[in-house]
Design a protein around this motif. Structure first.
Motif, short mmCIF file in Angstrom:
data_model
loop_
_atom_site.label_atom_id
_atom_site.label_comp_id
_atom_site.label_asym_id
_atom_site.label_seq_id
_atom_site.Cartn_x
_atom_site.Cartn_y
_atom_site.Cartn_z
N THR A 151 -9.72 -2.86 3.31
CA THR A 151 -8.76 -3.76 2.70
C THR A 151 -7.38 -3.59 3.31
O THR A 151 -6.69 -4.58 3.63
CB THR A 151 -8.68 -3.51 1.18
OG1 THR A 151 -9.98 -3.66 0.60
CG2 THR A 151 -7.73 -4.49 0.50
N PHE B 269 0.85 -1.20 0.00
CA PHE B 269 0.00 0.00 0.00
C PHE B 269 0.88 1.25 0.00
O PHE B 269 0.61 2.21 0.70
CB PHE B 269 -0.91 0.00 1.23
CG PHE B 269 -1.97 -1.07 1.21
CD1 PHE B 269 -3.27 -0.79 0.80
CD2 PHE B 269 -1.67 -2.36 1.61
CE1 PHE B 269 -4.24 -1.77 0.79
CE2 PHE B 269 -2.64 -3.35 1.60
CZ PHE B 269 -3.93 -3.06 1.18
N PHE C 101 -3.10 0.63 -7.30
CA PHE C 101 -3.89 1.83 -7.03
C PHE C 101 -4.21 2.59 -8.30
O PHE C 101 -5.16 3.37 -8.34
CB PHE C 101 -3.14 2.75 -6.06
CG PHE C 101 -3.43 2.49 -4.61
CD1 PHE C 101 -4.44 3.17 -3.94
CD2 PHE C 101 -2.69 1.55 -3.90
CE1 PHE C 101 -4.71 2.93 -2.61
CE2 PHE C 101 -2.94 1.30 -2.56
CZ PHE C 101 -3.95 1.99 -1.91
N ASP D 157 -12.25 -5.57 -6.70
CA ASP D 157 -11.02 -5.37 -5.94
C ASP D 157 -10.34 -4.03 -6.20
O ASP D 157 -9.22 -3.81 -5.75
CB ASP D 157 -10.03 -6.49 -6.25
CG ASP D 157 -10.56 -7.86 -5.85
OD1 ASP D 157 -11.16 -7.94 -4.75
OD2 ASP D 157 -10.38 -8.82 -6.60
N THR E 50 -11.37 0.60 0.52
CA THR E 50 -9.92 0.62 0.49
C THR E 50 -9.34 0.61 1.90
O THR E 50 -8.36 -0.10 2.19
CB THR E 50 -9.42 1.85 -0.29
OG1 THR E 50 -9.97 1.82 -1.61
CG2 THR E 50 -7.91 1.89 -0.37
N ALA F 74 -8.73 7.15 -0.66
CA ALA F 74 -9.34 5.91 -0.18
C ALA F 74 -10.79 6.11 0.22
O ALA F 74 -11.15 7.12 0.80
CB ALA F 74 -8.55 5.36 1.02
N LEU G 288 -8.83 -0.55 -5.88
CA LEU G 288 -8.47 0.28 -4.73
C LEU G 288 -8.54 1.75 -5.09
O LEU G 288 -8.45 2.13 -6.26
CB LEU G 288 -7.06 -0.07 -4.25
CG LEU G 288 -6.87 -1.47 -3.68
CD1 LEU G 288 -5.41 -1.68 -3.28
CD2 LEU G 288 -7.78 -1.71 -2.49
N GLY G 289 -8.69 2.58 -4.07
CA GLY G 289 -8.90 4.01 -4.28
C GLY G 289 -10.36 4.34 -4.01
O GLY G 289 -11.08 3.58 -3.36
N ASN G 290 -10.82 5.47 -4.49
CA ASN G 290 -12.25 5.81 -4.39
C ASN G 290 -12.99 5.22 -5.59
O ASN G 290 -12.51 5.29 -6.73
CB ASN G 290 -12.43 7.33 -4.39
CG ASN G 290 -12.08 7.95 -3.05
OD1 ASN G 290 -12.80 7.77 -2.07
ND2 ASN G 290 -10.95 8.65 -2.99
#
Length: 411
Positions: A131, A58, A153, A258, A128, A124, A260-262
């Motif tokens: 996770t 991350f 990401f 899956d 996110t 996030a 990630l992020g907004n």
């Protein structure tokens, strides 16, 4: 500053934000994990080491906003995560030079422990954050990183790049910064029995069988409309805003489960002052139909541009509603249910409570699972006078199993 245990490779040093990130408010999102005393609690040094290992996956969370492009990218420079000491949460200020993630581990004389986490909403959403925390807990529990790699990401930003925004799609700074009447927060707990009883009243009058999140949001909104009507001497337009997670709701591979992020957009349910129907099932229909129609529109989208248009249109409508000031009632809401927060086991057992914190910046509704997974904690933030009415409202008194008061606040 706590840095990733392995330096981020040069080719990953710059992360472009996605269009979703661009629209997110520049605020930090808090969550607290409470653990009972245990002989198995690992040392803070080990917990930090496992966090450093987790940050290698991350790595953007250990970076900083780039000031060279109006904060539309993250400089993944491994500058680190901040662990300061104040209250139960780190003290964070959303500036380009500030950390994107702050974590504080609080040890008590009794042996109990609270982990407080702040994360920038610009990078996030709840998915996110959940996770990340679960990955950190897994690494601490097993002593090793989970096998396999997480989606990058930049998975969303490659297909939904940032764009030039018009004023009609950007939240004015006064929405966050303007001084408002005193806002207070209360935590209302709806247990499984209370939710079942509410569902029975709905099923007696309609064929709709709402999920519990829709049911509780609808009940709270109904009560708020009633309070507004009594206060103003007449009913008036009211809107309930809620964030819809786009993951898994589209046929586009860019919005898989899956990412990630907004990855959210606004849903908007509207109660017009001319309406005569104000029973709970009427509000359930409004909220349920709005969510259903929005999800159908997402599913029918045939391209990235179609999704982007849906997002922009609803974002513009939200901005327009806030721009009307006190002429209408607008209630932002969000649900963090079903993110399995109570499965966060670092090796000394699952948390006995997971909570949000008091918000004194704006009115709103946030929903969390109770520990058993069958009930809902509703964190409601209202003007002080409105909260006094809300707490005494018959629908709330008869539906909440108990009322508790949080002890932390954020500005």
């Amino acid at each position: 500053m706590l840095k990733p245990s392995t330096p981020t490779p040069n080719h990953l040093r710059t992360l472009k934000l996605s269009f979703f990130d661009q629209l997110a408010l520049p605020v930090y999102v808090p969550i607290l994990f409470y653990y009972l005393p245990s002989v198995d609690i690992i040392s803070c040094d080990k917990l930090q080491n496992f966090l450093a290992e987790t940050l290698t996956k991350f790595y953007p969370l250990a970076g900083r906003f780039s000031e060279d492009d109006d904060e539309l990218s993250i400089h993944c420079n491994d500058e680190g995560v901040e662990p300061p000491k104040i209250d139960l949460l780190p003290e964070m200020d959303h500036q380009p030079s500030c950390p994107l993630l702050g974590i504080q581990v609080n040890l008590f004389n009794c042996g109990g422990l609270v982990i407080g986490t702040y994360i920038s909403h610009k990078i996030a959403d709840a998915f996110t954050l959940a996770t990340f925390v679960k990955e950190w807990a897994y690494t601490s529990f097993t002593g090793t990183l989970k096998a396999g790699s997480l989606p990058s990401f930049d998975h969303l930003s490659s297909l939904f790049p940032t764009r030039v925004l018009s004023e009609t799609t950007q939240f004015p700074s006064y929405i966050i910064n303007t001084t408002r009447p005193k806002i207070v927060t209360r935590r209302f707990i709806f247990d499984a029995l209370a939710i079942a009883n509410l569902k029975n009243t709905i099923e007696d009058s309609t064929a709709i069988r709402p999920i519990r999140v829709v049911l509780i949001m609808s009940l709270i909104w109904k009560v708020l409309v009633g309070i507004s009507t009594a206060k103003n001497g007449h009913s008036r337009d009211s809107s309930l805003l809620f964030l819809i997670n786009l993951r898994g709701k589209s046929n586009l591979p860019s919005l898989d489960n899956d990412a990630l992020g907004n990855c959210t957009m606004y849903g908007i349910a509207n109660y017009m002052e001319a309406r005569k129907d104000h029973e709970l099932n009427d509000f359930v229909k409004l909220v349920g139909n709005t969510i259903g129609d929005t999800c159908v529109a997402i599913g029918k989208a045939e391209s990235v541009d179609d999704i982007s248009s849906l997002i922009v249109n609803n974002q513009r409508k939200v901005i327009e509603k806030f721009a009307q000031g006190d002429e209408i009632d607008v209630y932002p809401s969000t649900s963090w249910c079903r993110f399995c927060w109570y499965e966060t086991d670092f090796g000394w057992g699952k948390p006995f409570w997971v909570s949000l914190v008091e918000c004194d910046a704006f009115e709103g509704i946030s929903l969390m699972d109770t520990k058993d997974g069958d009930g809902i904690e509703a964190w409601v933030s209202l003007k002080e006078n409105d909260m006094a009415q809300f707490e005494r409202y018959p629908n709330i008194l008869s539906s909440t199993s108990k009322l508790a008061f949080p002890f932390l606040s954020i500005n």
